[in-house]
Each structure stands twice: as C-alpha cells, then as structure tokens.
Design an enzyme around this catalytic site. Structure first.
Site, PDB file in Angstrom:
ATOM      1  N   LEU A 125       0.843  -1.187   0.000  1.00  0.00           N
ATOM      2  CA  LEU A 125       0.000   0.000   0.000  1.00  0.00           C
ATOM      3  C   LEU A 125       0.887   1.250   0.000  1.00  0.00           C
ATOM      4  CD1 LEU A 125      -2.875   1.252   0.389  1.00  0.00           C
ATOM      5  CD2 LEU A 125      -2.559   0.957   2.842  1.00  0.00           C
ATOM      6  N   SER A 126       1.859   1.265   0.918  1.00  0.00           N
ATOM      7  CA  SER A 126       2.655   2.491   1.142  1.00  0.00           C
ATOM      8  C   SER A 126       3.552   2.831  -0.046  1.00  0.00           C
ATOM      9  CB  SER A 126       3.531   2.316   2.386  1.00  0.00           C
ATOM     10  OG  SER A 126       2.754   1.978   3.500  1.00  0.00           O
ATOM     11  N   GLY A 131       2.175   7.425   3.030  1.00  0.00           N
ATOM     12  CA  GLY A 131       2.208   6.455   4.138  1.00  0.00           C
ATOM     13  C   GLY A 131       0.894   6.550   4.892  1.00  0.00           C
ATOM     14  N   GLY A 244      -4.716  -6.825  10.300  1.00  0.00           N
ATOM     15  CA  GLY A 244      -3.318  -6.445  10.492  1.00  0.00           C
ATOM     16  C   GLY A 244      -3.104  -5.790  11.854  1.00  0.00           C
ATOM     17  N   ARG A 245      -4.061  -4.975  12.279  1.00  0.00           N
ATOM     18  CA  ARG A 245      -3.907  -4.287  13.576  1.00  0.00           C
ATOM     19  C   ARG A 245      -4.054  -5.273  14.738  1.00  0.00           C
ATOM     20  NH1 ARG A 245      -6.860   1.009  11.116  1.00  0.00           N
ATOM     21  NH2 ARG A 245      -4.942   1.770  10.173  1.00  0.00           N
ATOM     22  N   GLN A 281      10.835  -1.449  46.787  1.00  0.00           N
ATOM     23  CA  GLN A 281       9.492  -1.037  46.364  1.00  0.00           C
ATOM     24  C   GLN A 281       9.502  -0.363  44.981  1.00  0.00           C
ATOM     25  OE1 GLN A 281       7.147   1.874  48.667  1.00  0.00           O
ATOM     26  NE2 GLN A 281       5.805   0.153  49.151  1.00  0.00           N
ATOM     27  N   ILE A 339      15.045  -2.394  34.813  1.00  0.00           N
ATOM     28  CA  ILE A 339      15.124  -3.418  35.857  1.00  0.00           C
ATOM     29  C   ILE A 339      16.390  -4.258  35.692  1.00  0.00           C
ATOM     30  CG2 ILE A 339      14.046  -5.598  36.630  1.00  0.00           C
ATOM     31  CD1 ILE A 339      11.315  -4.196  36.289  1.00  0.00           C
ATOM     32  N   GLU A 365       1.057  -0.578  10.425  1.00  0.00           N
ATOM     33  CA  GLU A 365      -0.408  -0.673  10.217  1.00  0.00           C
ATOM     34  C   GLU A 365      -1.113   0.617  10.605  1.00  0.00           C
ATOM     35  OE1 GLU A 365      -1.352  -3.345   8.692  1.00  0.00           O
ATOM     36  OE2 GLU A 365       0.498  -4.450   9.036  1.00  0.00           O
TER      37      GLU A 365
HETATM   38  C1  LIG Z   1       9.427  -1.924   9.200  1.00  0.00           C
HETATM   39  C2  LIG Z   1       8.216  -1.448   8.449  1.00  0.00           C
HETATM   40  C3  LIG Z   1       7.475  -2.340   7.717  1.00  0.00           C
HETATM   41  C4  LIG Z   1       6.376  -1.912   6.963  1.00  0.00           C
HETATM   42  N1  LIG Z   1       5.701  -2.801   6.185  1.00  0.00           N
HETATM   43  C5  LIG Z   1       4.748  -2.349   5.316  1.00  0.00           C
HETATM   44  C6  LIG Z   1       4.149  -3.234   4.376  1.00  0.00           C
HETATM   45  O1  LIG Z   1       4.414  -4.436   4.353  1.00  0.00           O
HETATM   46  N2  LIG Z   1       3.251  -2.723   3.483  1.00  0.00           N
HETATM   47  C7  LIG Z   1       2.915  -1.395   3.462  1.00  0.00           C
HETATM   48  O2  LIG Z   1       2.098  -0.991   2.630  1.00  0.00           O
HETATM   49  N3  LIG Z   1       3.464  -0.537   4.364  1.00  0.00           N
HETATM   50  C8  LIG Z   1       4.370  -0.981   5.274  1.00  0.00           C
HETATM   51  N4  LIG Z   1       4.958  -0.110   6.183  1.00  0.00           N
HETATM   52  C9  LIG Z   1       4.597   1.304   6.107  1.00  0.00           C
HETATM   53  C10 LIG Z   1       3.878   1.830   7.309  1.00  0.00           C
HETATM   54  O3  LIG Z   1       2.538   1.416   7.287  1.00  0.00           O
HETATM   55  C11 LIG Z   1       4.052   3.357   7.283  1.00  0.00           C
HETATM   56  O4  LIG Z   1       5.403   3.623   7.627  1.00  0.00           O
HETATM   57  C12 LIG Z   1       3.120   4.077   8.226  1.00  0.00           C
HETATM   58  O5  LIG Z   1       1.796   3.960   7.774  1.00  0.00           O
HETATM   59  C13 LIG Z   1       3.475   5.557   8.366  1.00  0.00           C
HETATM   60  O6  LIG Z   1       3.670   6.161   7.131  1.00  0.00           O
HETATM   61  P1  LIG Z   1       4.984   7.066   6.893  1.00  0.00           P
HETATM   62  O7  LIG Z   1       6.152   6.270   7.343  1.00  0.00           O
HETATM   63  O8  LIG Z   1       4.958   7.547   5.486  1.00  0.00           O
HETATM   64  O9  LIG Z   1       4.820   8.271   7.898  1.00  0.00           O
HETATM   65  P2  LIG Z   1       4.082   9.673   7.574  1.00  0.00           P
HETATM   66  O10 LIG Z   1       2.727   9.412   7.019  1.00  0.00           O
HETATM   67  O11 LIG Z   1       4.989  10.525   6.785  1.00  0.00           O
HETATM   68  O12 LIG Z   1       3.928  10.278   9.041  1.00  0.00           O
HETATM   69  C14 LIG Z   1       5.002  10.980   9.697  1.00  0.00           C
HETATM   70  C15 LIG Z   1       4.481  11.437  11.074  1.00  0.00           C
HETATM   71  O13 LIG Z   1       3.361  12.340  10.909  1.00  0.00           O
HETATM   72  C16 LIG Z   1       2.239  11.828  11.636  1.00  0.00           C
HETATM   73  N5  LIG Z   1       1.010  12.155  10.899  1.00  0.00           N
HETATM   74  C17 LIG Z   1       0.763  11.976   9.577  1.00  0.00           C
HETATM   75  N6  LIG Z   1      -0.478  12.383   9.260  1.00  0.00           N
HETATM   76  C18 LIG Z   1      -1.049  12.808  10.431  1.00  0.00           C
HETATM   77  C19 LIG Z   1      -2.333  13.339  10.789  1.00  0.00           C
HETATM   78  N7  LIG Z   1      -3.316  13.482   9.890  1.00  0.00           N
HETATM   79  N8  LIG Z   1      -2.551  13.678  12.071  1.00  0.00           N
HETATM   80  C20 LIG Z   1      -1.574  13.518  13.002  1.00  0.00           C
HETATM   81  N9  LIG Z   1      -0.344  13.027  12.738  1.00  0.00           N
HETATM   82  C21 LIG Z   1      -0.084  12.669  11.469  1.00  0.00           C
HETATM   83  C22 LIG Z   1       2.466  10.338  11.727  1.00  0.00           C
HETATM   84  O14 LIG Z   1       1.756   9.763  12.811  1.00  0.00           O
HETATM   85  C23 LIG Z   1       3.971  10.283  11.952  1.00  0.00           C
HETATM   86  O15 LIG Z   1       4.245  10.576  13.302  1.00  0.00           O
HETATM   87  C24 LIG Z   1       6.010  -0.538   6.980  1.00  0.00           C
HETATM   88  C25 LIG Z   1       6.750   0.360   7.763  1.00  0.00           C
HETATM   89  C26 LIG Z   1       7.833  -0.084   8.495  1.00  0.00           C
HETATM   90  C27 LIG Z   1       8.639   0.914   9.300  1.00  0.00           C
END
Ligand SMILES: Cc1cc2nc3c(=O)[nH]c(=O)nc-3n(C[C@H](O)[C@H](O)[C@H](O)COP(=O)(O)OP(=O)(O)OC[C@H]3O[C@@H](n4cnc5c(N)ncnc54)[C@H](O)[C@@H]3O)c2cc1C
Length: 387
Positions: A125-126, A131, A244-245, A281, A339, A365
């Site tokens: 998807l990404s 993302g 996925g979630r 504690q 710990i 996810e």
């Molecule tokens: C190890 C790994 C494996 C993965 N595997 C897959 C896979 O198999 N298939 C696939 O499709 N994807 C995969 N992903 C992608 C993953 O789903 C995305 O990284 C994730 O959805 C975030 O997208 P981004 O990295 O582009 O961050 P961005 O969208 O650029 O976000 C950057 C920051 O801005 C924040 N942000 C963005 N929009 C908003 C908003 N509207 N409100 C508040 N905060 C916001 C985000 O929370 C984050 O903190 C993988 C990622 C990783 C790291």
C-alpha cells in the site's frame, strides 16, 4: 499439518506453537536477528505446522482458525521473536483480502497455494510519498486491452522479495484499485524490481524493501473482486488492516510478555544491598504497572479479535487494541531494561531486542496518531447526537 476443528484442538495448536518457540526459536532468535539472517529453518517448521494457512478456510486447504486463536499464536511467536510474526502478517492479510473481497475464481486460484505456504503473500500500500495518507498514492495502473500496465514506486514492502503474490494498491480511472500481482520470488520478476533493501533498527531477519513497477503487465482478471472491485481497493485494504492491527496488537502483547517475564525472573535473582531487587518497592511498582498494562493489552486484543470474528467491522476496537498494546509494549520494554540495569543494555540478553522491536508496533499498520484519528472518528459516528 494440524487440523483445527474444535476448541481443544485449537488450544493444542497454540501449545504446539509455544513448544516450537521454546525448543527452536528462543535458542537462535538473537543470533539470527543480529546477523539479519532470514530464518529459513524456522519458516519451514511454521509451514509444516500449517501456519501460513492459519485463517484460510478449510475448503481452500487452510486451518480455518478464528482470529482469537490467530492472536494467541501471534503472541506466542512474538514472545520468541517478533520477526516471525512479520513473516506471517502480510501473508495472512493477503489471504484475508482474497477471502473477504476476492471473486470465487480468485479464491480458488490462490488460497490453496497460500495455505500451503508454497506462495507467500505481501501487501503493498505504502509509497515514498504516501504512508499515513493512503489516498495520496501515485502508483498507476493503465488499462491496455485485457491487461493493466503498472508503473510506480512502492515503499516498505515487508516480505516483498520473497513474496510470490502481492496485493498492490494502484490508481485506476475509477479510483484506488487493489491488484493481486503474481511474481517470481527474488529481486526481479518481469517489470518488477526490488530496488532497495531497507535497513532497520530491529525487526531484522526478514526483508522490508522498496519496489519499482516499470510498465509491468498484469491480466485484467487480477483486479481484486473483478470489475466490481475497480475503485474499491482502498476500502478492501482498510478492512483487511483491521486484521493487520490485531496482529500488531498481539505481537506487542508477545514482546511485552517476554520483557515482563524476564523482568520477573531477574528481579528475584539479582541482589543489591543484601536483598533481591524485587524487594525494593521501586522495582515492585514497575512490575505492578508492567503486569497491569500487559493484561489490559491482551484483553483489548482479544476483544477486538472476537468482534471481528463475529463479522462486525472493528476499526475502533482494533485501533484501540493496537494503540494501547503498542504503547504498553514500548513502556514495558523500557522498564525491563531499567530493571535489568547494565546487562539489559548488552547483547547477552534479549532485552535490548525487545527495546528495538517495540517501537515498530507504534508505527506499523497506521501510526498511533492515525489510530487516534480512526478511533475518535468511529466513536463520534457511533455517538452522533445530530442526525
Ligand atoms: C518496518 C516497516 C514495515 C512496513 N511494512 C509495510 C508493508 O508491508 N506494506 C505497506 O504498505 N506498508 C508498510 N509499512 C509502512 C507503514 O505502514 C508506514 O510507515 C506508516 O503507515 C506511516 O507512514 P509514513 O512512514 O509515510 O509516515 P508519515 O505518514 O509521513 O507520518 C510521519 C508522522 O506524521 C504523523 N502524521 C501523519 N499524518 C497525520 C495526521 N493526519 N494527524 C496527526 N499526525 C499525522 C504520523 O503519525 C507520523 O508521526 C512498513 C513500515 C515499516 C517501518
């Protein structure tokens, strides 16, 4: 292959996975992870156990297990080594997409191979510039006679190189459409190239890659759901993301459990000032918080799995489970390191691995910021006061 037909058999399967983790996974997990080595032997055993068909209906050769059992299996695997759950996750999501949104011909064609683990699934998807904002994706599928021509760059494709079937989101004239793309496992297949292997903080041993589609041709019958699926791909994938979630929440529970149980043991063995540190504690307060968060995370995960299993949409519940469990795992892994003192920071114990693996659950996810948006929207829709 184990047939899971009744609750006792299902419980036995979870126990079998636990034994597999204790016997085969724990002794090698840290070495393989540090070497970033693909666990071919462990994956072969997972395949023999039928885990690649875990939720696939029995008529297509799968185990046909419910999501509650799936979550329990994911917890066991993650307590041994989180990367094993990543090898399963997108594969299960592709199977789920086919089961829930595919045509009968598509189910019959691909589910048996996925169930046997002969063909491995990945979800794409990404993109580099899409993302969180999944609607912004630019990968294009252009109709040409009986085919579509795929062009664009996909990012973060977990299992992308080894996969033989990719559920791919691309833009068509009707909107975002999901294609079921066959490929040869490896770096190149037709017009598909694995352009980059992405290095990671943790979650090693399985590949996460960038992939380029350069005029790659697929038959028109690979549109998920057939012609009726045109423009509905994002809707299909967002529904599958609930599963996925649940996977992410369950793996967070697994990592948190491993960190917590290691801390319980260490706190009773390690002595300072003449007593086990468990008698201080300050340590007890940490253990109490860790155990409480772990239990709450597991209950939220089970509750989301039950709701989805009952055939209801559960974006709110799966989002809550993923949000809470991932934050809990992050905090529990951090407390486990405190710990364990100095030895927690070394590679002699797996605590440092839990500490590196835990943050992924906050991002994968859909980030936890996005989870909060999804949860809030869902709650407001359910409790709308104006029609
Ligand atoms: C190890 C790994 C494996 C993965 N595997 C897959 C896979 O198999 N298939 C696939 O499709 N994807 C995969 N992903 C992608 C993953 O789903 C995305 O990284 C994730 O959805 C975030 O997208 P981004 O990295 O582009 O961050 P961005 O969208 O650029 O976000 C950057 C920051 O801005 C924040 N942000 C963005 N929009 C908003 C908003 N509207 N409100 C508040 N905060 C916001 C985000 O929370 C984050 O903190 C993988 C990622 C990783 C790291």
């Amino acid at each position: 292959m184990i047939e899971a037909t009744d609750p006792e058999v299902r419980a036995e399967l979870v126990a079998t996975v636990r034994r597999f983790v204790e016997r085969d996974v724990l002794p090698v997990a840290s070495d393989l992870e540090h070497a970033d080595e693909y666990p071919a032997g462990l994956v072969a055993t997972m395949r023999d156990l039928g885990l690649f068909g875990v939720t696939i209906p029995t008529e297509y050769g799968g185990l046909g297990l419910d999501l509650l059992t799936y979550a329990a299996i994911v917890e066991e695997l993650a307590a041994g080594w989180m990367s094993l759950t990543g090898i399963l996750n997108t594969h299960v999501m592709v199977a789920n997409l086919l089961t829930g949104s595919g045509t009968e011909a598509q189910r019959a064609r691909w589910l048996p191979e996925l169930a046997r683990g002969d063909r491995r699934g990945a979800l794409s998807l990404s993109e580099p510039d899409a993302g969180s904002d999944t609607a912004a994706l630019s990968c294009r599928a252009t109709r040409d006679g009986d085919e579509y021509v795929l062009s664009g760059t996909k990012m973060w494709v977990t299992n992308g190189a080894r996969a033989g079937l990719i559920a791919l989101a691309a833009r068509t004239d009707e909107g975002i459409t999901c294609f079921v793309v066959e490929k040869e496992p490896g770096e190149r297949s037709g017009g598909i190239t694995v352009s980059r292997n992405i290095g990671k903080l943790g979650y090693k041993g399985l590949e996460t890659v960038e992939m380029v589609y350069d005029g790659h041709r697929v038959p028109a019958d690979t549109v998920l759901g057939g012609d009726a699926g045109l423009g509905r791909g994002r809707h299909f994938i967002l529904a599958a993301l609930e599963v996925g979630r649940i996977n992410i929440a369950a793996r967070a529970v697994g990592v948190a459990r491993a960190a917590f149980e290691a801390s319980l043991r260490y706190a009773q063995e390690r002595e300072t000032f003449g007593v086990p540190i468990a008698q201080h504690q300050a340590i007890q307060l940490k253990l109490a918080d860790m155990g409480t968060k772990l239990e709450a995370a597991r209950l939220l995960t089970r509750s989301a799995a039950e709701r989805r299993q009952a055939g209801e949409r559960c974006d709110v519940e799966a989002g809550m489970a993923k949000l809470f469990a991932s934050e809990a795992a992050f905090e529990i892994a951090s407390d486990a390191m405190r710990i364990h003192g100095g030895v927690g920071y070394t590679t002699e114990l797996p605590i440092e691995r839990y500490y590196r693996d835990a943050p992924l659950m906050i991002i994968g996810e859909g980030t936890n910021e996005i989870q909060r948006v999804v949860i809030a929207r869902g709650l407001l829709a359910r409790h709308r006061i104006h029609p």
